[in-house]
Enzyme design. Structure first.
Site, PDB file in Angstrom:
ATOM      1  N   PHE A  10       0.824  -1.150   0.026  1.00  0.00           N
ATOM      2  CA  PHE A  10      -0.015  -0.075   0.042  1.00  0.00           C
ATOM      3  C   PHE A  10       0.807   1.361   0.006  1.00  0.00           C
ATOM      4  O   PHE A  10       0.700   2.000  -1.049  1.00  0.00           O
ATOM      5  CB  PHE A  10      -1.068  -0.081   1.406  1.00  0.00           C
ATOM      6  CG  PHE A  10      -1.371   1.202   1.483  1.00  0.00           C
ATOM      7  CD1 PHE A  10      -2.017   2.136   0.727  1.00  0.00           C
ATOM      8  CD2 PHE A  10      -1.665   1.631   2.859  1.00  0.00           C
ATOM      9  CE1 PHE A  10      -2.736   3.300   1.108  1.00  0.00           C
ATOM     10  CE2 PHE A  10      -2.080   2.872   3.353  1.00  0.00           C
ATOM     11  CZ  PHE A  10      -2.701   3.630   2.515  1.00  0.00           C
ATOM     12  N   ILE A  11       1.613   1.414   0.982  1.00  0.00           N
ATOM     13  CA  ILE A  11       2.681   2.567   1.048  1.00  0.00           C
ATOM     14  C   ILE A  11       3.622   2.735   0.137  1.00  0.00           C
ATOM     15  O   ILE A  11       4.055   3.556  -0.740  1.00  0.00           O
ATOM     16  CB  ILE A  11       2.885   2.945   2.614  1.00  0.00           C
ATOM     17  CG1 ILE A  11       1.921   2.979   3.496  1.00  0.00           C
ATOM     18  CG2 ILE A  11       3.950   4.110   2.556  1.00  0.00           C
ATOM     19  CD1 ILE A  11       2.237   3.020   5.015  1.00  0.00           C
ATOM     20  N   ALA A  53       7.798  -5.273   4.826  1.00  0.00           N
ATOM     21  CA  ALA A  53       7.634  -5.717   6.164  1.00  0.00           C
ATOM     22  C   ALA A  53       6.404  -6.704   6.060  1.00  0.00           C
ATOM     23  O   ALA A  53       5.479  -6.653   5.252  1.00  0.00           O
ATOM     24  CB  ALA A  53       7.448  -4.772   7.220  1.00  0.00           C
ATOM     25  N   SER A  92       6.641   2.473  13.240  1.00  0.00           N
ATOM     26  CA  SER A  92       5.135   2.258  13.522  1.00  0.00           C
ATOM     27  C   SER A  92       4.867   2.822  14.769  1.00  0.00           C
ATOM     28  O   SER A  92       5.514   2.677  15.848  1.00  0.00           O
ATOM     29  CB  SER A  92       4.606   0.801  13.297  1.00  0.00           C
ATOM     30  OG  SER A  92       3.411   0.785  13.699  1.00  0.00           O
ATOM     31  N   TYR A 109       3.894  -7.977  15.642  1.00  0.00           N
ATOM     32  CA  TYR A 109       4.168  -6.736  14.770  1.00  0.00           C
ATOM     33  C   TYR A 109       5.054  -5.528  15.562  1.00  0.00           C
ATOM     34  O   TYR A 109       6.067  -5.346  14.986  1.00  0.00           O
ATOM     35  CB  TYR A 109       3.106  -6.470  14.019  1.00  0.00           C
ATOM     36  CG  TYR A 109       3.307  -5.168  13.122  1.00  0.00           C
ATOM     37  CD1 TYR A 109       4.380  -5.243  11.939  1.00  0.00           C
ATOM     38  CD2 TYR A 109       2.759  -3.894  13.573  1.00  0.00           C
ATOM     39  CE1 TYR A 109       4.458  -4.118  11.072  1.00  0.00           C
ATOM     40  CE2 TYR A 109       2.971  -2.830  12.706  1.00  0.00           C
ATOM     41  CZ  TYR A 109       3.753  -3.011  11.613  1.00  0.00           C
ATOM     42  OH  TYR A 109       4.089  -1.662  10.737  1.00  0.00           O
ATOM     43  N   ASN A 137      -2.033   5.810  11.553  1.00  0.00           N
ATOM     44  CA  ASN A 137      -2.952   5.182  11.156  1.00  0.00           C
ATOM     45  C   ASN A 137      -2.915   5.972   9.726  1.00  0.00           C
ATOM     46  O   ASN A 137      -3.782   6.562   9.500  1.00  0.00           O
ATOM     47  CB  ASN A 137      -4.324   5.300  11.585  1.00  0.00           C
ATOM     48  CG  ASN A 137      -4.241   4.530  13.149  1.00  0.00           C
ATOM     49  OD1 ASN A 137      -3.601   5.210  13.929  1.00  0.00           O
ATOM     50  ND2 ASN A 137      -4.302   3.393  13.133  1.00  0.00           N
ATOM     51  N   LYS A 146      -5.518  -5.225   1.406  1.00  0.00           N
ATOM     52  CA  LYS A 146      -5.142  -5.357   2.725  1.00  0.00           C
ATOM     53  C   LYS A 146      -6.316  -5.997   3.717  1.00  0.00           C
ATOM     54  O   LYS A 146      -6.300  -6.529   4.641  1.00  0.00           O
ATOM     55  CB  LYS A 146      -4.707  -4.092   3.668  1.00  0.00           C
ATOM     56  CG  LYS A 146      -3.537  -3.419   3.002  1.00  0.00           C
ATOM     57  CD  LYS A 146      -3.249  -2.316   3.510  1.00  0.00           C
ATOM     58  CE  LYS A 146      -2.754  -2.530   5.165  1.00  0.00           C
ATOM     59  NZ  LYS A 146      -2.076  -1.325   5.928  1.00  0.00           N
ATOM     60  N   PHE A 169     -17.413  -1.271  15.719  1.00  0.00           N
ATOM     61  CA  PHE A 169     -17.208  -1.804  17.058  1.00  0.00           C
ATOM     62  C   PHE A 169     -18.059  -0.916  18.054  1.00  0.00           C
ATOM     63  O   PHE A 169     -18.055   0.351  17.847  1.00  0.00           O
ATOM     64  CB  PHE A 169     -15.846  -1.989  17.704  1.00  0.00           C
ATOM     65  CG  PHE A 169     -14.981  -2.785  17.100  1.00  0.00           C
ATOM     66  CD1 PHE A 169     -15.586  -3.951  16.099  1.00  0.00           C
ATOM     67  CD2 PHE A 169     -13.484  -2.607  16.716  1.00  0.00           C
ATOM     68  CE1 PHE A 169     -14.787  -4.776  15.465  1.00  0.00           C
ATOM     69  CE2 PHE A 169     -12.820  -3.514  16.229  1.00  0.00           C
ATOM     70  CZ  PHE A 169     -13.455  -4.667  15.245  1.00  0.00           C
ATOM     71  N   SER A 172     -16.956   2.949  19.866  1.00  0.00           N
ATOM     72  CA  SER A 172     -15.890   3.409  18.894  1.00  0.00           C
ATOM     73  C   SER A 172     -15.904   4.752  18.821  1.00  0.00           C
ATOM     74  O   SER A 172     -14.940   5.608  18.306  1.00  0.00           O
ATOM     75  CB  SER A 172     -16.260   2.968  17.412  1.00  0.00           C
ATOM     76  OG  SER A 172     -15.808   1.496  17.149  1.00  0.00           O
ATOM     77  N   TYR A 237      -5.440  -3.641  21.575  1.00  0.00           N
ATOM     78  CA  TYR A 237      -5.945  -2.703  20.658  1.00  0.00           C
ATOM     79  C   TYR A 237      -5.871  -1.494  20.965  1.00  0.00           C
ATOM     80  O   TYR A 237      -5.800  -0.941  22.223  1.00  0.00           O
ATOM     81  CB  TYR A 237      -7.516  -2.852  20.419  1.00  0.00           C
ATOM     82  CG  TYR A 237      -8.246  -2.203  19.389  1.00  0.00           C
ATOM     83  CD1 TYR A 237      -8.196  -2.552  17.931  1.00  0.00           C
ATOM     84  CD2 TYR A 237      -9.050  -1.014  19.587  1.00  0.00           C
ATOM     85  CE1 TYR A 237      -8.940  -1.962  17.001  1.00  0.00           C
ATOM     86  CE2 TYR A 237      -9.555  -0.514  18.652  1.00  0.00           C
ATOM     87  CZ  TYR A 237      -9.578  -1.078  17.383  1.00  0.00           C
ATOM     88  OH  TYR A 237     -10.304  -0.348  16.291  1.00  0.00           O
TER      89      TYR A 237
END
Length: 263
Positions: A10-11, A53, A92, A109, A137, A146, A169, A172, A237
């Site tokens: 993606f990036i 990665a 990250s 990760y 994000n 993804k 969720f 949220s 999370y």
């Protein structure tokens, strides 16, 4: 020549597009082992942009994670030191977990990303230039592949278009993240004049998942379905993220999610 890893991702794909007029040496995960063991003309590389990665925050294969995120990266950084090649690499914001300005990785990760950051910090003076960027994000075009790991901007949009509703969720409105457009990421990484170091890269203006969902519904129509918070994510999370962008000053105006959606 610019070496870019993770160019299909993606990036990484956005970096390739931004650098399309430059000579590129592109490496993807499936070629990483053979590349690092056989490539010999390092003196021809002017810059390394390391985006490759295993990026899944739910990946449980420790051996695979460690090789691609740690072992391969360390070998690449050792080449950079030896041949004095500048490096710009993806860290990250997951290294922070639910803390601010301290480290508390909540998944494997994030642990691998922190391992590399520690190595870079300990060896900063050995590089001609190295910049690590703790991406917050990231959202934008070309992340549909993804699937469940895509940003809510893309995932919610796909759900609305497919089913006419998006799944959100419970609670949220209390989950706030620093959502940053991939176009801004690429522009800052390629054009900043900071010295060697590891830097946050986000907007410093977090918004809630509920706000994202409501913007998507305003843009696409449809409805929001509230679902229970998944048990497998409890304790793993991030409920709040916010980049410290003091290093960049006021030199850049970030795109908001609302502007990205053209609402």
């Amino acid at each position: 020549m610019i070496l870019i890893t993770g160019y299909k991702g993606f990036i990484g794909s956005h970096f390739v597009n931004a650098l399309k007029d430059k000579p590129l040496l592109k490496v993807e995960i499936e070629d990483a082992k053979s590349f690092i063991d056989t490539f010999s003309t390092w003196d021809k590389v002017d810059l390394i942009i390391h985006q490759g990665a295993i990026s899944s925050t739910t990946e449980k294969d420790i051996e695979k994670l460690h090789y691609y995120n740690v072992t391969f990266t360390l070998k690449l950084l050792e080449k950079a030191i030896k041949y004095k090649m500048p490096v710009k690499y993806a860290s990250s914001a997951s290294v922070y977990g639910n803390t601010k300005n301290t480290f508390n990785p909540l998944n494997y990760y994030a642990i691998t990303k922190l391992q590399i950051d520690y190595f870079v910090t300990d060896n900063l003076d050995k590089f001609s230039l190295i910049q690590g960027f703790r991406f917050f994000n990231v959202y934008g075009t070309n992340e549909e592949h993804k699937k469940d790991q895509a940003s809510p901007v893309s995932k919610f949009t796909a759900q609305i278009k497919d089913k006419g509703k998006l799944k959100l969720f419970a609670s949220s409105d209390k989950f706030l993240r620093d959502f940053v457009c991939v176009d801004d990421i690429v522009s800052i990484v390629l054009n900043n004049d900071a010295s060697s170091g590891i830097y946050d890269l986000g907007t410093a203006n977090p918004i809630s998942f509920k706000d994202i969902a409501e913007l998507i519904v305003k843009k696409e129509g449809g409805e929001i379905e509230i679902i229970p918070f998944p048990s497998h994510l409890v304790g793993k999370y991030q409920t709040y993220t916010c980049a410290d962008m003091s290093w960049l000053g006021n030199k850049f105006s970030f795109k908001t999610v609302k502007e990205y959606l053209n609402i």
